[in-house]
Design a protein around this motif. Structure first.
Motif, PDB file in Angstrom:
ATOM      1  N   ARG A 256       0.835  -1.200   0.000  1.00 17.83           N
ATOM      2  CA  ARG A 256       0.000   0.000   0.000  1.00 17.83           C
ATOM      3  C   ARG A 256       0.872   1.254   0.000  1.00 17.83           C
ATOM      4  O   ARG A 256       0.575   2.242  -0.668  1.00 17.83           O
ATOM      5  CB  ARG A 256      -0.902   0.000   1.246  1.00 17.83           C
ATOM      6  CG  ARG A 256      -1.784   1.229   1.384  1.00 17.83           C
ATOM      7  CD  ARG A 256      -2.562   1.208   2.690  1.00 17.83           C
ATOM      8  NE  ARG A 256      -1.667   1.289   3.847  1.00 17.83           N
ATOM      9  CZ  ARG A 256      -2.089   1.326   5.108  1.00 17.83           C
ATOM     10  NH1 ARG A 256      -3.381   1.235   5.367  1.00 17.83           N
ATOM     11  NH2 ARG A 256      -1.223   1.414   6.097  1.00 17.83           N
ATOM     12  N   ARG A 257       1.967   1.195   0.759  1.00 17.98           N
ATOM     13  CA  ARG A 257       2.893   2.315   0.886  1.00 17.98           C
ATOM     14  C   ARG A 257       4.278   1.756   1.194  1.00 17.98           C
ATOM     15  O   ARG A 257       4.412   0.784   1.937  1.00 17.98           O
ATOM     16  CB  ARG A 257       2.462   3.242   2.019  1.00 17.98           C
ATOM     17  CG  ARG A 257       3.427   4.370   2.321  1.00 17.98           C
ATOM     18  CD  ARG A 257       2.995   5.165   3.529  1.00 17.98           C
ATOM     19  NE  ARG A 257       2.921   4.345   4.727  1.00 17.98           N
ATOM     20  CZ  ARG A 257       3.051   4.826   5.975  1.00 17.98           C
ATOM     21  NH1 ARG A 257       3.229   6.120   6.163  1.00 17.98           N
ATOM     22  NH2 ARG A 257       2.955   4.022   7.020  1.00 17.98           N
ATOM     23  N   THR A 258       5.305   2.360   0.601  1.00 19.05           N
ATOM     24  CA  THR A 258       6.684   1.937   0.858  1.00 19.05           C
ATOM     25  C   THR A 258       7.429   3.055   1.567  1.00 19.05           C
ATOM     26  O   THR A 258       7.473   4.188   1.077  1.00 19.05           O
ATOM     27  CB  THR A 258       7.413   1.586  -0.454  1.00 19.05           C
ATOM     28  OG1 THR A 258       6.754   0.497  -1.092  1.00 19.05           O
ATOM     29  CG2 THR A 258       8.859   1.192  -0.170  1.00 19.05           C
ATOM     30  N   VAL A 259       7.985   2.738   2.715  1.00 20.82           N
ATOM     31  CA  VAL A 259       8.841   3.673   3.452  1.00 20.82           C
ATOM     32  C   VAL A 259      10.280   3.219   3.265  1.00 20.82           C
ATOM     33  O   VAL A 259      10.610   2.061   3.528  1.00 20.82           O
ATOM     34  CB  VAL A 259       8.484   3.705   4.951  1.00 20.82           C
ATOM     35  CG1 VAL A 259       9.484   4.569   5.717  1.00 20.82           C
ATOM     36  CG2 VAL A 259       7.066   4.225   5.149  1.00 20.82           C
ATOM     37  N   VAL A 260      11.133   4.127   2.793  1.00 22.35           N
ATOM     38  CA  VAL A 260      12.539   3.808   2.556  1.00 22.35           C
ATOM     39  C   VAL A 260      13.372   4.627   3.529  1.00 22.35           C
ATOM     40  O   VAL A 260      13.343   5.857   3.491  1.00 22.35           O
ATOM     41  CB  VAL A 260      12.969   4.115   1.110  1.00 22.35           C
ATOM     42  CG1 VAL A 260      14.354   3.522   0.833  1.00 22.35           C
ATOM     43  CG2 VAL A 260      11.952   3.578   0.109  1.00 22.35           C
TER      44      VAL A 260
END
Length: 285
Positions: A130-134
């Motif tokens: 749904r969402r990618t945090v890097v």
């Protein structure tokens, strides 16, 4: 050789000493027996065997066979040999040549040692998230921003985090529908290890991009290893590590692009058109 160079910093003292001896002069090591290599590296027979096993060989015989093949291939493809360290009085042309040779080797080593199955798994995880945090700190933060920006450009929800407290704040609030990507050259930075552990505890899928195969962040679901260029007196660890990391990011992004080709192409076309209208001399209609 690529696998050996990536593993050597994380090995225990004995096998690491053997690994350094092999890296320094692989051609000289090829004809050596276990006992000779142990004496040459100042270690023991057991350390030699442990090194062979660490790089995936069944024993020293297979290790020496593969090393002989690697040195032969290197002789065929070498472009003037490995450059010496950059000196303070080197001409600009010499500096460029030495850097180009080192970075070429780092890219080749990263490509050779990259786990394709893990790369594919990481790409699939990004596409389905749904969402990618890097997250990344320091020089690795630059890599984190690069990946997050690339993903945003093709319409994926992504965010780069380059500060430890914020990384932890986001990690504890993530859900299993999200994805956390940790970028850490050493794999031991507390500001990255702790958010990774928090995300894993919450059931969040995780990916690690690192230079150290046996570091703490390799507990992630998918682990992508980059190989650093050789450090010199004028080339810090931060500079040398970025080359392999950026290559991993480019490979990962390309696989993501392939998996959502139509949406990615449409997103890029839209942004190109919108930006074109903002150039000097252009007007919207």
């Amino acid at each position: 050789m690529a696998r050996l160079r990536s593993l050597e910093p994380a090995l225990s003292r004995g096998p690491a000493a053997v690994g350094r001896a092999v890296i320094e002069d692989p051609l000289m090591v090829v004809p050596m027996t276990i006992q000779q290599l142990a004496a040459h590296s100042g270690t023991s027979d057991a350390s030699v065997i442990r090194l062979a096993q660490a790089v995936g060989c069944s024993g020293y015989r297979e290790f020496r066979t593969l090393l002989a093949a690697a040195t032969a291939q290197s002789a065929e493809t070498a472009r003037g040999g490995l450059p010496a360290d950059i000196d303070a009085d080197d001409a600009p042309e010499t500096v460029v040549t030495k850097l180009e040779a080192e970075e070429h080797r780092a890219l080749a080593d990263t490509a050779a040692s990259l786990d394709v199955a893990a790369l594919t798994g990481a790409a699939d995880a990004i596409v389905s998230a749904r969402r990618t945090v890097v997250a990344g700190i320091g020089a690795s933060g630059l890599v984190a921003v690069d990946l997050a920006t690339k993903l945003e450009r093709i319409g994926l929800i992504s965010r780069a985090v380059t500060e430890g407290h914020m990384a932890m704040t986001l990690a504890v609030l993530m859900s299993p529908e999200d994805l956390l990507v940790i970028v850490s050259a050493s794999g031991e930075t507390t500001d990255m290890v702790e958010p990774l552990a928090a995300a894993q505890q919450a059931g969040v899928p995780t990916v690690a991009i690192t230079m150290r195969p046996r570091s703490s962040v390799t507990s992630a679901d998918q682990v992508l290893i980059g190989v650093a260029a050789r450090e010199t007196g004028m080339r810090s660890a931060a500079m040398s590590s970025r080359i392999g990391q950026f290559f991993v990011v480019d490979a990962l992004f390309t696989l993501v692009f392939q998996r959502r080709f139509d949406e990615a192409e449409a997103a890029i076309d839209t942004s190109h058109w919108q930006l074109a209208t903002r150039r000097p001399g252009k007007t919207t209609t």
